[in-house]
Design a protein around this motif. Sequence first.
Motif, PDB file in Angstrom:
ATOM      1  N   GLY A  81    -104.180 -65.340 -87.082  1.00 50.92           N
ATOM      2  CA  GLY A  81    -102.950 -64.595 -86.851  1.00 50.92           C
ATOM      3  C   GLY A  81    -103.177 -63.118 -87.069  1.00 50.92           C
ATOM      4  O   GLY A  81    -103.923 -62.468 -86.343  1.00 50.92           O
ATOM      5  N   ALA A  82    -102.578 -62.586 -88.142  1.00 49.57           N
ATOM      6  CA  ALA A  82    -102.719 -61.158 -88.438  1.00 49.57           C
ATOM      7  C   ALA A  82    -103.922 -60.867 -89.325  1.00 49.57           C
ATOM      8  O   ALA A  82    -104.231 -59.709 -89.596  1.00 49.57           O
ATOM      9  CB  ALA A  82    -101.445 -60.646 -89.104  1.00 49.57           C
ATOM     10  N   GLY A  83    -104.595 -61.903 -89.815  1.00 54.53           N
ATOM     11  CA  GLY A  83    -105.752 -61.682 -90.682  1.00 54.53           C
ATOM     12  C   GLY A  83    -105.387 -61.291 -92.100  1.00 54.53           C
ATOM     13  O   GLY A  83    -106.222 -60.752 -92.829  1.00 54.53           O
TER      14      GLY A  83
ATOM     15  N   VAL B 136     -89.796 -68.194 -81.350  1.00 53.79           N
ATOM     16  CA  VAL B 136     -90.706 -67.063 -81.517  1.00 53.79           C
ATOM     17  C   VAL B 136     -92.142 -67.492 -81.214  1.00 53.79           C
ATOM     18  O   VAL B 136     -92.532 -68.641 -81.452  1.00 53.79           O
ATOM     19  CB  VAL B 136     -90.635 -66.483 -82.943  1.00 53.79           C
ATOM     20  N   GLN B 137     -92.909 -66.534 -80.717  1.00 59.49           N
ATOM     21  CA  GLN B 137     -94.351 -66.757 -80.589  1.00 59.49           C
ATOM     22  C   GLN B 137     -95.038 -66.318 -81.869  1.00 59.49           C
ATOM     23  O   GLN B 137     -94.502 -65.511 -82.639  1.00 59.49           O
ATOM     24  CB  GLN B 137     -94.887 -66.011 -79.371  1.00 59.49           C
ATOM     25  N   PRO B 138     -96.244 -66.827 -82.121  1.00 59.88           N
ATOM     26  CA  PRO B 138     -96.847 -66.683 -83.451  1.00 59.88           C
ATOM     27  C   PRO B 138     -97.342 -65.295 -83.805  1.00 59.88           C
ATOM     28  O   PRO B 138     -97.572 -65.011 -84.982  1.00 59.88           O
ATOM     29  CB  PRO B 138     -98.018 -67.676 -83.404  1.00 59.88           C
ATOM     30  N   GLY B 139     -97.511 -64.404 -82.813  1.00 60.77           N
ATOM     31  CA  GLY B 139     -98.063 -63.096 -83.110  1.00 60.77           C
ATOM     32  C   GLY B 139     -97.088 -62.119 -83.723  1.00 60.77           C
ATOM     33  O   GLY B 139     -97.491 -61.068 -84.247  1.00 60.77           O
TER      34      GLY B 139
ATOM     35  N   THR C 275    -103.883 -65.046 -81.978  1.00 61.52           N
ATOM     36  CA  THR C 275    -102.557 -65.128 -81.350  1.00 61.52           C
ATOM     37  C   THR C 275    -101.790 -63.816 -81.487  1.00 61.52           C
ATOM     38  O   THR C 275    -100.583 -63.765 -81.251  1.00 61.52           O
ATOM     39  CB  THR C 275    -101.735 -66.264 -81.980  1.00 61.52           C
ATOM     40  N   GLU C 276    -102.468 -62.737 -81.825  1.00 58.35           N
ATOM     41  CA  GLU C 276    -101.790 -61.469 -82.127  1.00 58.35           C
ATOM     42  C   GLU C 276    -101.010 -60.901 -80.940  1.00 58.35           C
ATOM     43  O   GLU C 276    -100.064 -60.120 -81.127  1.00 58.35           O
ATOM     44  CB  GLU C 276    -102.812 -60.432 -82.612  1.00 58.35           C
ATOM     45  N   ARG C 277    -101.399 -61.255 -79.713  1.00 57.74           N
ATOM     46  CA  ARG C 277    -100.719 -60.718 -78.527  1.00 57.74           C
ATOM     47  C   ARG C 277     -99.545 -61.585 -78.063  1.00 57.74           C
ATOM     48  O   ARG C 277     -98.866 -61.248 -77.099  1.00 57.74           O
ATOM     49  CB  ARG C 277    -101.727 -60.570 -77.387  1.00 57.74           C
ATOM     50  N   MET C 278     -99.300 -62.672 -78.740  1.00 59.28           N
ATOM     51  CA  MET C 278     -98.209 -63.584 -78.369  1.00 59.28           C
ATOM     52  C   MET C 278     -96.978 -63.210 -79.195  1.00 59.28           C
ATOM     53  O   MET C 278     -96.840 -63.604 -80.349  1.00 59.28           O
ATOM     54  CB  MET C 278     -98.635 -65.036 -78.612  1.00 59.28           C
TER      55      MET C 278
ATOM     56  N   SER D 172     -98.251 -62.468 -90.003  1.00 58.25           N
ATOM     57  CA  SER D 172     -97.650 -62.991 -88.781  1.00 58.25           C
ATOM     58  C   SER D 172     -96.870 -64.265 -89.056  1.00 58.25           C
ATOM     59  O   SER D 172     -97.168 -65.026 -89.980  1.00 58.25           O
ATOM     60  CB  SER D 172     -98.725 -63.263 -87.720  1.00 58.25           C
ATOM     61  N   ILE D 173     -95.885 -64.521 -88.212  1.00 55.16           N
ATOM     62  CA  ILE D 173     -95.043 -65.702 -88.384  1.00 55.16           C
ATOM     63  C   ILE D 173     -95.845 -66.968 -88.104  1.00 55.16           C
ATOM     64  O   ILE D 173     -95.612 -68.020 -88.709  1.00 55.16           O
ATOM     65  CB  ILE D 173     -93.789 -65.611 -87.489  1.00 55.16           C
TER      66      ILE D 173
END
Length: 452
Positions: free
Chosen positions: A68-70, A105-108, A88-91, A136-137
């Motif tokens: 995700g966001a790391g 919501v998307q995961p990013g 998934t950061e761009r989603m 990230s979610i």
Amino acid sequence: MDLHDLIDQLPDGAVVTDPDLLASYRQDWARDPDAGTPLAVVRATGADDVAATLRWAHERRIPVVPRGAGSGLSGGATAVDGGIVLSTERMRAITIDPVTRTAVVQPGLLNAEVKRAVAEHGLWYPPDPSSFEICSIGGNAATNAGGLCCVKYGVTTDYVLGMEVVLADGTALRLGGPRLKDSAGLSLTKLFVGSEGTLGVITELTLRLLPAQPPQSTVVATFATLSAAVDAILAITGELRPSMLEFMDSVSINAVEDELRMGLDRDAAALLVARSDAPGEFARREAEIMVAACEKAGAAEVFHTEDPEEGEAFTAARRFAIPAVEKLGTLLLEDVGVPLPRLGDLVSGVAEIARRNDVTVSVIAHAGDGNTHPLIVHDPDDAAMTERAHRAFGEIMDLAIALGGTITGEHGVGRLKKAWLPDQLGADVMALTHRIKDALDPHGILNPGAIL
């Protein structure tokens, strides 16, 4: 490994192979020293990209580490040599339905972004990790993240009504949906929340929302001893369920004061930040109960405010504790939890482990639910100190298990804690976990080395 087949199936620029960029995706915030170098990073733009990547990897037995966001703290997004890091950061899509009080919501999306988006509709998404502005979610769902308000409102799994998840072979499943009650079939949605990317990759979440949180009343208290602070915590939780009950020890108090200069008591052994969001006059009554509990426990000073900005300043200080302590040295971060009656034994036991191993261990905690964050400070260039720090890390988890607790309350097992998982769960539960993993990921390509 020839990546052309994968590149051809994905949007331009989705597959990254530049060595400098690959290096930035090797580790999450846990800074796992054993991180590998991935073959490539795939920055997916949607579920179709995720499915195509997993089909490609499944056919070739290539490991895939979802990311995700790391911001993870347990090494759950540590790269594997020769594998794919699937980001998934761009989603980042979101759709909000005020009528059903749900958001798809998307995961990013970051946790904070979800909160802000739903707030525009007078709604609230409660789970609030201290890192809510950078996590990230999707990562929250993967680790079943918690946060400061969980003592009253619960953790991520309590707000996930449904999801789209892609299995190891690229099969996309829809589980649950925007229904507040649904007892059809096995509770598969709950299976994937907290699975840390080992069973599937979450590509969409349906989240339950609440009406906007009422104004909060805040109580701040300092204590000359850790035991007095623990007495206050147990007295408060025995009377009511606060919307927040947070703990900071002397090391974290001073580290935060060094950075924020907000007048915190540097001589205090512990500080509690407690809040009530009960409606109307009930918030004031709950605050009075918390003030009385702190005074009876022997608090050196107790401060009560109904001013939102003042209250939020103390909450921000607690959120800043980990970054502040990190300025003292490299951290080994834990999030062990125990049943509330054993909280005192855990805090005193951690202090003894720190003394015995001659290392600094700062303890901050979501005290209202027994979830603590011992932060072990060490100098990675000092081999002897590093060895003592890692020994203390293990001893703290052993202590939590011995007290009937857990090795992780919200950060996940990842790679850093998996050696202790069998001691907590037992052989039969571990065997069942392996059977589930083998059924959903028979070739073991999803996040190998995490949890199991």
